[in-house]
Design an enzyme around this catalytic site. Structure first.
Site, PDB file in Angstrom:
ATOM      1  N   PHE A  25       0.819  -1.225   0.000  1.00 47.57           N
ATOM      2  CA  PHE A  25       0.000   0.000   0.000  1.00 47.57           C
ATOM      3  C   PHE A  25       0.847   1.266   0.000  1.00 47.57           C
ATOM      4  O   PHE A  25       0.342   2.342   0.282  1.00 47.57           O
ATOM      5  CB  PHE A  25      -0.941  -0.012   1.213  1.00 47.57           C
TER       6      PHE A  25
ATOM      7  N   ALA B  66      -9.597  18.658  -4.091  1.00 45.28           N
ATOM      8  CA  ALA B  66     -10.107  18.766  -5.463  1.00 45.28           C
ATOM      9  C   ALA B  66      -8.997  19.305  -6.358  1.00 45.28           C
ATOM     10  O   ALA B  66      -8.089  19.988  -5.899  1.00 45.28           O
ATOM     11  CB  ALA B  66     -11.304  19.702  -5.484  1.00 45.28           C
TER      12      ALA B  66
ATOM     13  N   CYS C  63      -1.130   3.513 -10.073  1.00 43.71           N
ATOM     14  CA  CYS C  63      -2.030   2.619  -9.334  1.00 43.71           C
ATOM     15  C   CYS C  63      -3.506   2.974  -9.432  1.00 43.71           C
ATOM     16  O   CYS C  63      -4.304   2.141  -9.856  1.00 43.71           O
ATOM     17  CB  CYS C  63      -1.625   2.578  -7.866  1.00 43.71           C
TER      18      CYS C  63
HETATM   19  C1  UDX Z   1      -1.628   5.099  -4.422  1.00 42.89           C
HETATM   20  C2  UDX Z   1      -2.155   4.676  -3.037  1.00 42.89           C
HETATM   21  O1  UDX Z   1      -2.289   5.836  -2.217  1.00 42.89           O
HETATM   22  C3  UDX Z   1      -1.207   3.671  -2.413  1.00 42.89           C
HETATM   23  O2  UDX Z   1      -1.739   3.220  -1.185  1.00 42.89           O
HETATM   24  C4  UDX Z   1      -1.020   2.493  -3.369  1.00 42.89           C
HETATM   25  O3  UDX Z   1      -0.089   1.572  -2.849  1.00 42.89           O
HETATM   26  C5  UDX Z   1      -0.537   2.977  -4.721  1.00 42.89           C
HETATM   27  O4  UDX Z   1      -1.449   3.961  -5.234  1.00 42.89           O
HETATM   28  P1  UDX Z   1       0.253   6.739  -5.343  1.00 42.89           P
HETATM   29  O5  UDX Z   1      -0.222   6.345  -6.702  1.00 42.89           O
HETATM   30  O6  UDX Z   1       1.716   6.746  -5.058  1.00 42.89           O
HETATM   31  O7  UDX Z   1      -0.410   5.795  -4.231  1.00 42.89           O
HETATM   32  O8  UDX Z   1      -0.276   8.229  -5.085  1.00 42.89           O
HETATM   33  P2  UDX Z   1      -1.365   8.927  -4.145  1.00 42.89           P
HETATM   34  O9  UDX Z   1      -0.672   9.751  -3.155  1.00 42.89           O
HETATM   35  O10 UDX Z   1      -2.372   7.977  -3.672  1.00 42.89           O
HETATM   36  O11 UDX Z   1      -2.046   9.914  -5.217  1.00 42.89           O
HETATM   37  C6  UDX Z   1      -2.703   9.406  -6.372  1.00 42.89           C
HETATM   38  C7  UDX Z   1      -3.242  10.522  -7.231  1.00 42.89           C
HETATM   39  O12 UDX Z   1      -4.369  11.145  -6.626  1.00 42.89           O
HETATM   40  C8  UDX Z   1      -2.246  11.652  -7.519  1.00 42.89           C
HETATM   41  O13 UDX Z   1      -2.361  12.028  -8.873  1.00 42.89           O
HETATM   42  C9  UDX Z   1      -2.704  12.778  -6.611  1.00 42.89           C
HETATM   43  O14 UDX Z   1      -2.373  14.054  -7.113  1.00 42.89           O
HETATM   44  C10 UDX Z   1      -4.215  12.550  -6.621  1.00 42.89           C
HETATM   45  N1  UDX Z   1      -4.893  13.079  -5.418  1.00 42.89           N
HETATM   46  C11 UDX Z   1      -4.611  12.570  -4.191  1.00 42.89           C
HETATM   47  C12 UDX Z   1      -5.876  14.054  -5.556  1.00 42.89           C
HETATM   48  O15 UDX Z   1      -6.167  14.522  -6.665  1.00 42.89           O
HETATM   49  N2  UDX Z   1      -6.540  14.488  -4.437  1.00 42.89           N
HETATM   50  C13 UDX Z   1      -6.278  13.999  -3.210  1.00 42.89           C
HETATM   51  O16 UDX Z   1      -6.935  14.447  -2.249  1.00 42.89           O
HETATM   52  C14 UDX Z   1      -5.281  13.014  -3.068  1.00 42.89           C
END
Ligand code: UDX
Length: 441
Positions: A150, A250, A258
């Site tokens: 995760f 947002a 992922c």
């Molecule tokens: C994710 C999961 O969080 C992690 O637990 C899993 O193992 C792999 O996938 P990751 O892809 O590294 O991790 O990034 P994360 O921090 O989850 O952000 C994913 C995307 O969502 C990013 O593009 C981020 O900018 C976006 N995001 C995140 C938003 O747009 N709004 C938010 O509030 C949070």
């Protein structure tokens, strides 16, 4: 314990290195000889804060790198941490996982635990089992544990030492116990379950996070229509412990290796099972519509984009990574180019990677100010910390027109407007309710 980790991507390399730091003897294996040479040199082939130091610390002691699987002969655990990229139909491609399993067969010379770390659809454990047996493995010589990861990119090392939970799925008590002991020094809830539940937990977690993001992004549009600041609404609902403050930012939407992949993976699993998954489709649609929305906001402020010079700040899918996979900046750039805009771009870390996926016509600059020079608009796509430290006076001077489109709601609209910018965010009004209240007093 002796462990062989197959695959040195974000998950395999971070997990292998952290297990070495925890005192295990780890061999990380990858087919790519260049990657292995880089790693043997103590360098990480991608940007991940803190990982380099940890590799250097353990290299030659508990940690080694190799292109061959020979170490698996002595290992008690073979961990499969290879990629499962989305195939055309959205379902994850299991080729690398199954190849890794098959290549492990000659090394199943005594009882070993095969740990599947890669994110795989429910039922993959059974396929891996078939592949091992079909490849000549003796069934009594292995058990399979589904142990999803995760960690988040950009904070992967911290996440590995401080997970919210460890999920261990297996139909073998013995294998589950061996896998559990791997993580012994780490304090967190450990959940023992079936392989299938473990496989599903990973999808459910990522898709739930994606749902939260699409929810807040949809709400942002409605907030905007009513002059309400979505950031305040997110703060207000987040105090409810059942909702929480996380993943309610947002903006330009979710990208990365992922969330988009696991969402289409779960949708494909639902389709195969004859389930409609209406909510999941909507989560995907809301996210897919955000780049267009950003471009429309730009057009609303500039009129026709043809020959207009526009700067993009931030290219990676999120800060603290150079990963460009499914980065929302990519569709935004594609749409802007279709509208004949002239683009400059700056990212503090991801520009080398970006150059391989972005058309040459986009000129990359060496500073954020240079990117903004002579531009009629600036679009913030990734909320790198460096951008928040910008000197707004200087930025305004550099630009031809001070138009700021904040695709990540990283800036205070009031501050930008005070500095003379024409501003638009993603569901943020030019004045937050709090700021407005303060001014009225
Ligand atoms: C994710 C999961 O969080 C992690 O637990 C899993 O193992 C792999 O996938 P990751 O892809 O590294 O991790 O990034 P994360 O921090 O989850 O952000 C994913 C995307 O969502 C990013 O593009 C981020 O900018 C976006 N995001 C995140 C938003 O747009 N709004 C938010 O509030 C949070």
């Amino acid at each position: 314990m002796k462990i062989t980790v197959i695959g040195t991507g974000y998950v395999g390399l971070t997990t292998g290195t952290v297990l070495a730091e925890l005192g295990h003897r780890v061999a990380c294996v990858d087919k790519d000889p260049r990657k292995i040479l880089t790693l043997r040199d103590g360098r990480v082939p991608f940007y991940e804060p803190g990982l380099n130091d940890l590799i250097k610390k353990n290299l030659g002691k508990n940690l080694e790198f190799s292109t061959d699987l020979d170490s698996a002969g002595e290992s008690e655990i073979i961990m499969i941490a290879v990629g499962t990229p989305p195939a055309e139909n959205g379902s994850p491609d299991l080729d690398f996982v199954l190849k890794a399993a098959l290549e492990s067969v000659p090394f199943l010379n005594g009882y070993k635990v095969i740990v599947i770390k890669s994110t795989v659809p429910v039922g993959t454990r059974r396929i891996v089992e078939h592949v091992l047996i079909a490849g000549g493995a003796d069934r009594s010589k292995f058990d399979i544990v589904s142990n999803p990861e995760f960690l988040r990119e950009g904070i992967a090392v911290w996440d590995s030492f401080n997970p919210d939970r460890i999920v261990i799925g297996s139909d073998s008590q013995k294998a589950a116990e061996i896998c559990r002991s791997l993580y012994r020094p780490i304090e967190c809830p450990v959940m023992l379950t079936t392989n299938e539940a473990a496989e599903m937990i990973k999808y459910a977690a990522n898709v739930f996070l994606a749902t939260k993001i699409s929810f807040i992004n949809e709400l942002a549009g409605i907030c905007e229509a009513y002059g309400v600041d979505v950031k305040e609404v997110a703060r207000g609902i987040g105090y409810d412990k059942r909702i929480g403050h996380h993943f309610l930012r947002a903006g330009a939407g979710f990208g990365g290796s992922c969330l988009p992949k696991d969402l289409s993976g779960l949708l494909s699993m639902a389709r195969k099972a004859g389930k409609k998954a209406l909510l999941l489709q909507a989560v995907q649609e809301v996210n897919a519509g955000l780049p267009e929305l950003i471009v429309k906001k730009t057009e609303d402020l500039l009129g026709s984009l043809s020959n207009k010079k526009i700067a993009i700040w931030g290219l990676s899918f999120k800060p603290e990574t150079d990963d460009m996979r499914f980065a929302p900046s990519l569709p935004v750039i594609r749409l802007l180019l279709q509208k004949k805009a002239v683009l400059t771009a700056y990212d503090p870390i991801a520009m080398d990677n970006a150059k391989t996926v972005i058309p040459d016509s986009v000129s990359m600059t060496s500073t954020m100010y240079e990117a903004a020079k002579g531009c009629e608009a600036l679009i913030l796509m990734t909320e790198w910390d460096i951008f928040s430290k910008v000197n707004l006076k200087r930025l305004k001077k550099e630009m031809k027109k001070p138009v700021f489109i904040d695709g990540r709601n990283a800036f205070s609209p009031l501050e930008l407007e005070k500095a003379g910018f024409l501003f638009t965010g993603m569901g943020t009004s030019s004045m937050t309710t709090m700021e407005a209240g303060f001014l009225r007093r």
